[in-house]
Design a protein around this motif. Structure first.
Motif, mmCIF file in Angstrom:
data_model
loop_
_atom_site.group_PDB
_atom_site.id
_atom_site.type_symbol
_atom_site.label_atom_id
_atom_site.label_comp_id
_atom_site.label_asym_id
_atom_site.label_seq_id
_atom_site.Cartn_x
_atom_site.Cartn_y
_atom_site.Cartn_z
ATOM 1 N N LYS A 163 68.007 -7.824 39.242
ATOM 2 C CA LYS A 163 67.765 -6.616 38.453
ATOM 3 C C LYS A 163 67.203 -5.480 39.315
ATOM 4 O O LYS A 163 67.375 -4.305 39.007
ATOM 5 C CB LYS A 163 66.785 -6.965 37.325
ATOM 6 C CG LYS A 163 66.499 -5.864 36.368
ATOM 7 C CD LYS A 163 65.562 -6.381 35.279
ATOM 8 C CE LYS A 163 65.350 -5.336 34.220
ATOM 9 N NZ LYS A 163 64.501 -5.846 33.132
ATOM 10 N N ARG A 184 63.294 -17.808 37.501
ATOM 11 C CA ARG A 184 64.106 -17.202 36.453
ATOM 12 C C ARG A 184 65.159 -16.313 37.090
ATOM 13 O O ARG A 184 64.904 -15.144 37.387
ATOM 14 C CB ARG A 184 63.216 -16.418 35.504
ATOM 15 C CG ARG A 184 62.311 -17.345 34.704
ATOM 16 C CD ARG A 184 61.232 -16.673 33.921
ATOM 17 N NE ARG A 184 61.637 -15.477 33.218
ATOM 18 C CZ ARG A 184 60.776 -14.528 32.861
ATOM 19 N NH1 ARG A 184 59.499 -14.649 33.140
ATOM 20 N NH2 ARG A 184 61.187 -13.472 32.221
ATOM 21 N N GLU A 238 66.560 -16.261 44.779
ATOM 22 C CA GLU A 238 66.141 -16.748 43.461
ATOM 23 C C GLU A 238 66.337 -18.256 43.300
ATOM 24 O O GLU A 238 65.851 -18.824 42.334
ATOM 25 C CB GLU A 238 66.913 -16.012 42.361
ATOM 26 C CG GLU A 238 66.563 -14.547 42.306
ATOM 27 C CD GLU A 238 67.173 -13.839 41.121
ATOM 28 O OE1 GLU A 238 66.467 -13.020 40.522
ATOM 29 O OE2 GLU A 238 68.343 -14.107 40.787
ATOM 30 N N PHE A 244 57.812 -13.894 38.557
ATOM 31 C CA PHE A 244 58.929 -14.265 37.694
ATOM 32 C C PHE A 244 59.267 -15.745 37.758
ATOM 33 O O PHE A 244 60.008 -16.246 36.924
ATOM 34 C CB PHE A 244 60.185 -13.465 38.055
ATOM 35 C CG PHE A 244 59.991 -11.986 37.915
ATOM 36 C CD1 PHE A 244 59.482 -11.436 36.761
ATOM 37 C CD2 PHE A 244 60.329 -11.144 38.958
ATOM 38 C CE1 PHE A 244 59.312 -10.075 36.627
ATOM 39 C CE2 PHE A 244 60.168 -9.774 38.836
ATOM 40 C CZ PHE A 244 59.648 -9.240 37.668
ATOM 41 N N LYS A 301 65.994 -11.917 37.833
ATOM 42 C CA LYS A 301 64.862 -10.989 37.951
ATOM 43 C C LYS A 301 64.908 -10.181 39.248
ATOM 44 O O LYS A 301 64.653 -8.987 39.238
ATOM 45 C CB LYS A 301 63.526 -11.730 37.818
ATOM 46 C CG LYS A 301 63.342 -12.381 36.471
ATOM 47 C CD LYS A 301 63.401 -11.367 35.349
ATOM 48 C CE LYS A 301 63.196 -12.032 34.004
ATOM 49 N NZ LYS A 301 63.229 -11.079 32.903
ATOM 50 N N ASP A 310 71.363 -15.812 28.972
ATOM 51 C CA ASP A 310 70.301 -16.528 29.687
ATOM 52 C C ASP A 310 70.803 -17.132 30.988
ATOM 53 O O ASP A 310 70.007 -17.577 31.810
ATOM 54 C CB ASP A 310 69.730 -17.646 28.811
ATOM 55 C CG ASP A 310 68.887 -17.104 27.662
ATOM 56 O OD1 ASP A 310 68.470 -15.930 27.724
ATOM 57 O OD2 ASP A 310 68.655 -17.867 26.703
ATOM 58 N N LEU A 341 71.963 -7.972 32.199
ATOM 59 C CA LEU A 341 71.793 -9.385 31.896
ATOM 60 C C LEU A 341 72.712 -9.686 30.731
ATOM 61 O O LEU A 341 72.582 -9.100 29.652
ATOM 62 C CB LEU A 341 70.328 -9.680 31.533
ATOM 63 C CG LEU A 341 69.961 -11.129 31.330
ATOM 64 C CD1 LEU A 341 70.162 -11.931 32.620
ATOM 65 C CD2 LEU A 341 68.515 -11.249 30.858
ATOM 66 N N SER A 344 57.170 -10.840 43.601
ATOM 67 C CA SER A 344 58.124 -10.898 42.490
ATOM 68 C C SER A 344 58.493 -12.335 42.165
ATOM 69 O O SER A 344 58.586 -12.699 40.987
ATOM 70 C CB SER A 344 59.397 -10.108 42.839
ATOM 71 O OG SER A 344 59.089 -8.752 43.012
#
Length: 192
Positions: free
Chosen positions: A109, A103, A167, A100, A106, A132, A129, A96
């Motif tokens: 989510k 970002r 992330e 992705f 992601k 941005d 979301l 993942s």
């Protein structure tokens, strides 16, 4: 909710075992405070089976009592990085992250999508979301048991923090709020 809330036995044991990594000697102290019938259930329930709230809450309560709220959240947060080292999760998360890239949002989510792998009938999580640079996860319809053993709410906060850490957001922030009267908790994420 028709059934009693429960946690996946393998996830419950992984969290308990990580406490020993976080603070050596803690595992024995937590286990010493668990009633024998619940300790038996914790030790002998198949990993793919559900550990009912009446047994599982001792893990949350014991960790919270021993470490305090801040350290318990930090322990559970760090456990996320440890848990993804398991072969199935490692391949999924690494894939993942490659897909992705950098970002944020992601992996977050995916928390509601994977929630039923670890928890049953505790709440209904939903991801949104917002922009941005922001997102939120709402834990709705929280079962009363989660408020009776607040370690669950703090553990969910830690899960959000731990996944967000994966992330590697620039200037990332997470706020976690609890609304008992509305059976709701919200994790709000911001990044630049």
């Amino acid at each position: 909710m028709s059934r009693k809330p429960a946690a996946r036995a393998s996830a419950a044991r992984d969290n308990l075992n990580f406490v020993e990594v976080f603070r050596p000697g803690a595992l024995a102290e937590i286990r010493a405070g668990i009633p024998p019938d619940s300790l038996d259930a914790i030790d002998h329930t198949l990993g793919i089976s559900w550990l009912e709230f009446e047994h599982d809450h001792w893990l949350m309560d014991g960790t919270l009592a021993l470490l305090g709220r801040e350290e318990a959240v930090e322990c559970w947060r760090r456990s996320i990085g440890h848990l993804i080292e398991k072969p199935l999760l490692r391949d999924f998360v690494e894939g993942s992250l490659r897909l992705f890239g950098a970002r944020p949002g992601k992996l977050l989510k995916m928390i509601p999508k994977g929630w039923t792998l670890a928890y049953r009938d505790f709440c209904t999580p939903a991801f949104e979301l917002l922009s941005d640079h922001s997102a939120e996860i709402r834990f709705e319809n929280i079962a009363p048991e989660a408020f009776a053993s607040e370690g669950y709410l703090h553990c969910w906060h830690a899960i959000c923090l731990g996944v967000f850490d994966l992330e590697k957001p620039k200037d990332g922030e997470v706020d976690f709020s609890i609304e008992r009267d509305h059976s709701l908790a919200t994790a709000s994420f911001r990044w630049s």
